[in-house]
Design a protein around this motif. Sequence first.
Motif, PDB file in Angstrom:
ATOM      1  N   GLN A 163      35.849  44.934  47.682  1.00 24.87           N
ATOM      2  CA  GLN A 163      35.541  46.333  47.982  1.00 24.87           C
ATOM      3  C   GLN A 163      34.161  46.702  47.448  1.00 24.87           C
ATOM      4  O   GLN A 163      33.354  47.315  48.142  1.00 24.87           O
ATOM      5  CB  GLN A 163      36.591  47.253  47.345  1.00 24.87           C
ATOM      6  N   GLN A 217      31.447  44.996  49.547  1.00 22.31           N
ATOM      7  CA  GLN A 217      31.282  45.555  50.892  1.00 22.31           C
ATOM      8  C   GLN A 217      30.571  46.914  50.865  1.00 22.31           C
ATOM      9  O   GLN A 217      29.841  47.236  51.798  1.00 22.31           O
ATOM     10  CB  GLN A 217      32.635  45.674  51.604  1.00 22.31           C
ATOM     11  N   THR A 218      30.787  47.681  49.794  1.00 24.29           N
ATOM     12  CA  THR A 218      30.105  48.986  49.751  1.00 24.29           C
ATOM     13  C   THR A 218      28.637  48.843  49.338  1.00 24.29           C
ATOM     14  O   THR A 218      27.847  49.746  49.573  1.00 24.29           O
ATOM     15  CB  THR A 218      30.796  49.964  48.770  1.00 24.29           C
ATOM     16  N   ARG A 219      28.287  47.704  48.711  1.00 28.32           N
ATOM     17  CA  ARG A 219      26.907  47.547  48.239  1.00 28.32           C
ATOM     18  C   ARG A 219      26.064  46.588  49.069  1.00 28.32           C
ATOM     19  O   ARG A 219      24.849  46.550  48.895  1.00 28.32           O
ATOM     20  CB  ARG A 219      26.897  47.003  46.795  1.00 28.32           C
TER      21      ARG A 219
END
Lengths: 297, 92
Positions: B84, B87-89
């Motif tokens: 998670q 994927q956000t960074r």
Amino acid sequence: MNEKILAQEWLDRPERGSPKLLRFGIWLALRIGRRAARLFLYPVCLYFLVFSPAAICWSREYLTRVLGRGAKSADIFRHFLTFAGCLLDRVYLLNEQCEQFDIVVHGEEALLQVEAEGGGCVLFGAHFGSFEVPRALGRARQRQISLLMYEENAKKIRAALSAINPLLATEVIGLGRADSLILVAERLAAGHFIGVLADRNFDSRDMVRCEFLGKAAAFPRGPFRVAMLLQRPVILMAGIYRGGNRYEVFFERLAMPPERKGSEAWLDAAMRTYVSRLEHYCREAPYNWFNFYDFWA
Amino acid sequence: MTTENAMLSPPEAELAGIIVETLNLEIPASEIDPEMALYGEGLGLDSIDMLEISLVVSQRYGVKLQADDESNADIFRSLRSLNQYIQTRRVG
């Protein structure tokens, strides 16, 4: 009281140490000064010579190996006294009283070379002599030096350090967290030197048995893996107590990791070089060895 | 734990594959429970393994895992939480 606190620390039994008493011991040592404080070491060591059969047993086993003859009580007493003296001196070194000591440094060019190449490196020490002496020297030379140790010990040391020199508490990195070595990597990239005592377990079951003073003992592969992963040279560091107020510090460049990752042969060779150099220094300054447990278990 | 939770999403499977390959783990990537702890208990990784993971994550995803991140305990909690975070960074 004072000697008892110090004595507890010597045996490396953190569960018996009380931060308050430790702080008092440090305060007293600073207050009365090194010469007077050293007088306390004799009765304390004598106490241990009588009441600490385990420490005596492991001291005797080590000394018999390193001296190549049966160790006498006088040898064991001297062993305890060297340990106690180095521990006491840490208080003064942390208190920025380097001028009290006569320190000779060998091999500093190894560090200058690392600095010239950019970045820092892991300094491979052991529970041998004083890590505090090279660290104090590093501070005097504006080097950033951190010590990597178990978080539980790190907490105690930080508490004690804050009583002597609060600025130094950040120089201790606790092992045993998921991101401990990520912090090490960041600091190395910023040019710091990271001291590791590479003769005991290193947050891992990855131990390798190496011949040490005539019998196989387990050493951690972890610190060498870190040097390999981060492509930093392996530099040995030893701060040997020579009696009186004299210390001698040695740095030796032992190995540089190959660029190809995962070279088991390199790890093996680097470890063996480290262990054989450690053995060399033990033979040369036998009473500086501070592992009072079954090292060859 | 429900079967659904124990299934790897495609990005999780990719990350699991990278971790297994990097660390030469014996467990097949597809058998890693995404909610299982990475460090210590669970997968049983040590801090050197975590360093290796941080290096490979930075290389493959361009995401830097930082030591002073206060949420590290959460990020490293499991494969799922690590994925998670990545994927956000991740860039691009």
